[in-house]
Design a protein around this motif. Structure first.
Motif, PDB file in Angstrom:
ATOM      1  N   GLU A   6      32.756  21.609  46.477  1.00  0.00           N
ATOM      2  CA  GLU A   6      31.624  22.705  46.381  1.00  0.00           C
ATOM      3  C   GLU A   6      30.937  22.584  47.600  1.00  0.00           C
ATOM      4  OE1 GLU A   6      31.366  20.677  42.195  1.00  0.00           O
ATOM      5  OE2 GLU A   6      31.705  19.883  44.181  1.00  0.00           O
ATOM      6  N   GLY A   8      27.519  25.351  49.806  1.00  0.00           N
ATOM      7  CA  GLY A   8      27.013  26.588  49.572  1.00  0.00           C
ATOM      8  C   GLY A   8      25.571  26.633  49.182  1.00  0.00           C
ATOM      9  N   ARG A  19      25.332  32.057  47.979  1.00  0.00           N
ATOM     10  CA  ARG A  19      26.875  32.032  47.588  1.00  0.00           C
ATOM     11  C   ARG A  19      27.277  30.585  47.622  1.00  0.00           C
ATOM     12  NH1 ARG A  19      32.033  35.154  50.241  1.00  0.00           N
ATOM     13  NH2 ARG A  19      31.888  33.529  51.674  1.00  0.00           N
ATOM     14  N   SER A  21      30.409  28.016  47.216  1.00  0.00           N
ATOM     15  CA  SER A  21      32.183  28.067  47.246  1.00  0.00           C
ATOM     16  C   SER A  21      32.564  26.912  46.739  1.00  0.00           C
ATOM     17  CB  SER A  21      32.347  28.167  48.755  1.00  0.00           C
ATOM     18  OG  SER A  21      31.923  29.363  49.404  1.00  0.00           O
ATOM     19  N   CYS A  22      33.722  26.986  45.697  1.00  0.00           N
ATOM     20  CA  CYS A  22      34.341  25.761  45.203  1.00  0.00           C
ATOM     21  C   CYS A  22      36.073  26.073  45.791  1.00  0.00           C
ATOM     22  CB  CYS A  22      34.418  26.018  43.795  1.00  0.00           C
ATOM     23  SG  CYS A  22      35.541  24.808  43.102  1.00  0.00           S
ATOM     24  N   LYS A  23      36.007  25.046  46.724  1.00  0.00           N
ATOM     25  CA  LYS A  23      37.596  25.055  47.362  1.00  0.00           C
ATOM     26  C   LYS A  23      38.392  24.021  46.773  1.00  0.00           C
ATOM     27  CE  LYS A  23      39.731  24.886  51.849  1.00  0.00           C
ATOM     28  NZ  LYS A  23      40.904  26.075  51.331  1.00  0.00           N
ATOM     29  N   ARG A  72      37.330  34.969  43.109  1.00  0.00           N
ATOM     30  CA  ARG A  72      38.206  34.009  43.744  1.00  0.00           C
ATOM     31  C   ARG A  72      39.074  34.831  44.616  1.00  0.00           C
ATOM     32  NH1 ARG A  72      41.069  30.940  38.949  1.00  0.00           N
ATOM     33  NH2 ARG A  72      42.352  30.092  40.789  1.00  0.00           N
ATOM     34  N   ASP A  73      39.615  33.938  45.632  1.00  0.00           N
ATOM     35  CA  ASP A  73      40.477  34.307  46.783  1.00  0.00           C
ATOM     36  C   ASP A  73      41.445  33.331  46.409  1.00  0.00           C
ATOM     37  OD1 ASP A  73      42.017  34.643  48.923  1.00  0.00           O
ATOM     38  OD2 ASP A  73      40.215  35.105  50.327  1.00  0.00           O
ATOM     39  N   LYS A  76      43.014  31.473  49.675  1.00  0.00           N
ATOM     40  CA  LYS A  76      42.070  30.696  50.149  1.00  0.00           C
ATOM     41  C   LYS A  76      41.870  29.429  49.275  1.00  0.00           C
ATOM     42  CE  LYS A  76      39.920  33.806  53.453  1.00  0.00           C
ATOM     43  NZ  LYS A  76      38.479  34.201  53.958  1.00  0.00           N
ATOM     44  N   THR A  78      39.887  29.450  46.818  1.00  0.00           N
ATOM     45  CA  THR A  78      38.458  29.359  46.753  1.00  0.00           C
ATOM     46  C   THR A  78      37.895  30.177  45.784  1.00  0.00           C
ATOM     47  OG1 THR A  78      38.199  28.538  49.030  1.00  0.00           O
ATOM     48  CG2 THR A  78      36.390  29.495  48.109  1.00  0.00           C
ATOM     49  N   TYR A  80      34.172  31.673  44.515  1.00  0.00           N
ATOM     50  CA  TYR A  80      32.813  31.898  44.916  1.00  0.00           C
ATOM     51  C   TYR A  80      31.964  32.333  43.762  1.00  0.00           C
ATOM     52  CZ  TYR A  80      35.509  32.594  49.317  1.00  0.00           C
ATOM     53  OH  TYR A  80      36.155  32.544  50.349  1.00  0.00           O
ATOM     54  N   GLN A  82      28.432  34.385  43.642  1.00  0.00           N
ATOM     55  CA  GLN A  82      27.385  34.901  44.348  1.00  0.00           C
ATOM     56  C   GLN A  82      25.947  34.859  43.456  1.00  0.00           C
ATOM     57  OE1 GLN A  82      27.078  36.258  47.536  1.00  0.00           O
ATOM     58  NE2 GLN A  82      24.936  36.596  46.879  1.00  0.00           N
TER      59      GLN A  82
END
Length: 127
Positions: A6, A8, A19, A21-23, A72-73, A76, A78, A80, A82
């Protein structure tokens, strides 16, 4: 092996935004739901939001509906979170979690045990 990191978190005034992020890493295909949890000092863990593999039908805790948006992307790897209109009661350590056997959110998203957790990111909202 799936791993989550995580980022951000930070300090923000009430009414502000962050925001998170969780990668994810360690697996080839992003076929897993991601759930955000939070835990404030002296309080139990609370499920915040869940997003499934395809990103459709995200779920939210009542306490954050209308203020937080999960997305989610997959390219990537990842997810998010927000967070808008933040309140002091949103102050907590935020974690993302996943399990390769749980690709979509269901009614148990906030109470289910997950195999993989990130290290957490601190969110502090000042009044």
């Amino acid at each position: 092996q799936l791993q989550l990191v995580e980022s951000g978190g930070g300090l923000v005034q009430a009414g502000g935004s962050l925001r998170l992020s969780c990668k994810a890493s360690g697996v080839t295909l992003p076929h897993y739901a991601i759930v955000w949890f939070r835990q404030a000092p002296g309080k139990g863990r609370e499920g915040v939001s869940c997003i499934g593999t395809t990103g459709s039908n995200p779920m939210y805790a009542d306490s954050v509906k209308g203020r937080f948006t999960i997305s989610r992307d997959n390219a990537k790897r990842t997810v998010y979170l927000q967070m808008n209109s933040l309140k002091p009661e949103d102050t907590a350590n935020y974690y993302c979690a996943a399990d390769l056997s749980y690709p979509f959110c269901n009614s148990r998203w906030s109470t289910r045990n997950f195999a993989t957790w990130g290290q957490g990111t601190q969110v502090t909202v000042s009044s």
